[in-house]
Design a protein around this motif. Structure first.
Motif, PDB file in Angstrom:
ATOM      1  N   THR A   1       2.317  -1.546  12.828  1.00  0.00           N
ATOM      2  CA  THR A   1       2.375  -2.506  11.722  1.00  0.00           C
ATOM      3  C   THR A   1       2.227  -3.928  12.227  1.00  0.00           C
ATOM      4  N   ILE A   2       2.854  -4.237  13.350  1.00  0.00           N
ATOM      5  CA  ILE A   2       2.741  -5.572  13.937  1.00  0.00           C
ATOM      6  C   ILE A   2       1.305  -5.854  14.352  1.00  0.00           C
ATOM      7  N   VAL A   3       0.680  -4.892  15.026  1.00  0.00           N
ATOM      8  CA  VAL A   3      -0.710  -5.069  15.469  1.00  0.00           C
ATOM      9  C   VAL A   3      -1.644  -5.209  14.271  1.00  0.00           C
ATOM     10  N   ILE A   4      -1.461  -4.355  13.261  1.00  0.00           N
ATOM     11  CA  ILE A   4      -2.288  -4.436  12.054  1.00  0.00           C
ATOM     12  C   ILE A   4      -2.082  -5.784  11.366  1.00  0.00           C
ATOM     13  N   GLY A   5      -0.856  -6.252  11.314  1.00  0.00           N
ATOM     14  CA  GLY A   5      -0.584  -7.549  10.702  1.00  0.00           C
ATOM     15  C   GLY A   5      -1.254  -8.693  11.444  1.00  0.00           C
ATOM     16  N   ILE A   6      -1.197  -8.652  12.768  1.00  0.00           N
ATOM     17  CA  ILE A   6      -1.824  -9.719  13.558  1.00  0.00           C
ATOM     18  C   ILE A   6      -3.336  -9.695  13.387  1.00  0.00           C
ATOM     19  N   VAL A   7      -3.930  -8.496  13.495  1.00  0.00           N
ATOM     20  CA  VAL A   7      -5.381  -8.382  13.318  1.00  0.00           C
ATOM     21  C   VAL A   7      -5.771  -8.784  11.897  1.00  0.00           C
TER      22      VAL A   7
ATOM     23  N   LEU B   1      -5.252  -2.206   7.389  1.00  0.00           N
ATOM     24  CA  LEU B   1      -4.383  -1.043   7.204  1.00  0.00           C
ATOM     25  C   LEU B   1      -5.161   0.110   6.576  1.00  0.00           C
ATOM     26  N   PHE B   2      -5.988  -0.182   5.590  1.00  0.00           N
ATOM     27  CA  PHE B   2      -6.811   0.847   4.952  1.00  0.00           C
ATOM     28  C   PHE B   2      -7.773   1.474   5.965  1.00  0.00           C
ATOM     29  N   LEU B   3      -8.427   0.643   6.772  1.00  0.00           N
ATOM     30  CA  LEU B   3      -9.342   1.160   7.788  1.00  0.00           C
ATOM     31  C   LEU B   3      -8.601   1.989   8.834  1.00  0.00           C
ATOM     32  N   TYR B   4      -7.411   1.551   9.205  1.00  0.00           N
ATOM     33  CA  TYR B   4      -6.603   2.302  10.175  1.00  0.00           C
ATOM     34  C   TYR B   4      -6.218   3.672   9.623  1.00  0.00           C
TER      35      TYR B   4
ATOM     36  N   THR C   1       0.840  -1.190   0.000  1.00  0.00           N
ATOM     37  CA  THR C   1       0.000   0.000   0.000  1.00  0.00           C
ATOM     38  C   THR C   1       0.879   1.246   0.000  1.00  0.00           C
ATOM     39  N   PRO C   2       0.692   2.099  -1.001  1.00  0.00           N
ATOM     40  CA  PRO C   2       1.521   3.301  -1.075  1.00  0.00           C
ATOM     41  C   PRO C   2       1.074   4.343  -0.049  1.00  0.00           C
ATOM     42  N   GLY C   3       1.958   5.254   0.232  1.00  0.00           N
ATOM     43  CA  GLY C   3       1.637   6.343   1.145  1.00  0.00           C
ATOM     44  C   GLY C   3       2.294   6.168   2.496  1.00  0.00           C
ATOM     45  N   LYS C   4       2.233   7.249   3.260  1.00  0.00           N
ATOM     46  CA  LYS C   4       2.848   7.247   4.583  1.00  0.00           C
ATOM     47  C   LYS C   4       1.835   6.784   5.616  1.00  0.00           C
ATOM     48  N   ASP C   5       2.293   5.922   6.501  1.00  0.00           N
ATOM     49  CA  ASP C   5       1.440   5.426   7.570  1.00  0.00           C
ATOM     50  C   ASP C   5       1.600   6.280   8.812  1.00  0.00           C
ATOM     51  N   PRO C   6       0.493   6.488   9.531  1.00  0.00           N
ATOM     52  CA  PRO C   6       0.577   7.271  10.752  1.00  0.00           C
ATOM     53  C   PRO C   6       1.257   6.540  11.910  1.00  0.00           C
TER      54      PRO C   6
END
Length: 87
Positions: free
Chosen positions: A32-38, A76-79, A21-26
Motif C-alpha cells: 500500500t505504501i509503495v502503491i501510494g508513493i507511485v 492499485l487497479f493495475l496492481y 476501492t472495494p475488495g481484498k488486496d493481494p
C-alpha cells in the motif's frame, strides 16, 4: 523537494485509494505504501501536466490531492490486475 512532497502526499493518497476501492488486496501495508508513493508521483505528474500545479506551491491545492488519489487508484487497479493473474 517536490519529489519529497509527492511521496508524503502519496502515502496518504495510497491509504485513501485503498479505502475507496472495494475488495481484498493481494498485498499488505508495504505494498500500500509503495502503491501510494507511485500513485502520488503519477498524480503529481498528471497534476503538473493537466492543471499546471507546482508541487511546492500547490501542496494544499485540492487538485493536487485529487490527482494523487486518482493516480493511486489507477496504480492499485493495475496492481490488482497483475497480481490477480499470478494467483
Amino acid at each position: 523537494m517536490g519529489i519529497i512532497a509527492w511521496i508524503v502526499i502519496g502515502l496518504i493518497a495510497g491509504a485513501v485509494a485503498k479505502a475507496l476501492t472495494p475488495g481484498k488486496d493481494p498485498g499488505g501495508c508495504l505494498i500500500t505504501i509503495v502503491i501510494g508513493i507511485v500513485g502520488g508521483l503519477l498524480g503529481g505528474w498528471l497534476g503538473q501536466t493537466i492543471f499546471g500545479v507546482d508541487a511546492m506551491k500547490g501542496f494544499f491545492h485540492l487538485s493536487t490531492w485529487i490527482t494523487a488519489v486518482v493516480g493511486s487508484v489507477i496504480v492499485l487497479f493495475l496492481y490488482r490486475l497483475v497480481a490477480g493473474r499470478r494467483g
